[in-house]
Design an enzyme around this catalytic site. Sequence first.
Site, PDB file in Angstrom:
ATOM      1  N   ASN A  97      11.615  -7.208  -5.170  1.00  0.00           N
ATOM      2  CA  ASN A  97      11.059  -8.251  -4.126  1.00  0.00           C
ATOM      3  C   ASN A  97      10.791  -9.646  -4.477  1.00  0.00           C
ATOM      4  OD1 ASN A  97      10.081  -8.755  -1.463  1.00  0.00           O
ATOM      5  ND2 ASN A  97       8.277  -8.937  -2.824  1.00  0.00           N
ATOM      6  N   TYR A 102      20.203 -20.826  -5.849  1.00  0.00           N
ATOM      7  CA  TYR A 102      19.743 -19.786  -5.254  1.00  0.00           C
ATOM      8  C   TYR A 102      20.428 -18.904  -4.384  1.00  0.00           C
ATOM      9  CZ  TYR A 102      16.703 -17.206  -1.781  1.00  0.00           C
ATOM     10  OH  TYR A 102      15.978 -16.128  -0.925  1.00  0.00           O
TER      11      TYR A 102
END
Length: 251
Positions: free
Chosen positions: A93, A161
């Site tokens: 995560n 990203y």
Amino acid sequence: MTTADRGPLCGRKILVTGGSKGIGAAIVRALHRDGADVVIHYNSDETAARSLADELGERVRIVPGDLSRPGTAETLWEAARAALGSIDTLINNAGAWIASPVDDAGEWSSGWSANLQLNLIAAADLCRCALVDFPAQGGGSIINITSRSAHRGDDAAHLAYGAAKGGLLSLTKGIARGYGGQGVLAYAISPGWVKTGLSAGAIADDVLAGLPLREVTPPEDVAELVAFLSSGRSRHLTGSTLDITGADYVR
């Protein structure tokens, strides 16, 4: 017998990276509620990690580690194994939305390096650790939190990203295909906007008004999906990517 003793995750030993707050904390709460033993990984906010551990009580451990630094993943994995005896489910995560602006060569380069290390390489290193251990244990599960950016790309200032999250998505599919025969299941979850402390101030009113549900996805929605996948109740979903965007991005 408590609810946790007969929960769907009773006996599961799970590592949640970035588990001290935001989406990670919601995931930890859901997994713990369903009976799992959980290692909460945190980077720098030990106070938040300890507060969450104190809130939940038994079956929780905390382990620090700066995943932006190469080599940390292996140390984290060993610490998590030592804390619970073994790990059978990995939730990748931890991540960050790091800029990589085109008009500044230095920031472009550092942004790519930072994004690849934290959002892809560290997660991949943890996956490798799991793939070494899981077959000998009879299998295990890997759940990687990617992003809608993995599919559609990100904005002009965050190209790296989107690329890193796209790499993580592809890695997940490869693991599912390559290691399913050894009992390893792998899933990807791709959220859009999620309501956390970090995102709350970044969501403009016009963005909110444009969302089909007129609200940002609660982190608890992501957490419930993680808990379901961790249970093994739908093994043949392995290799799948589950989008959770409130129909903001539909493939």
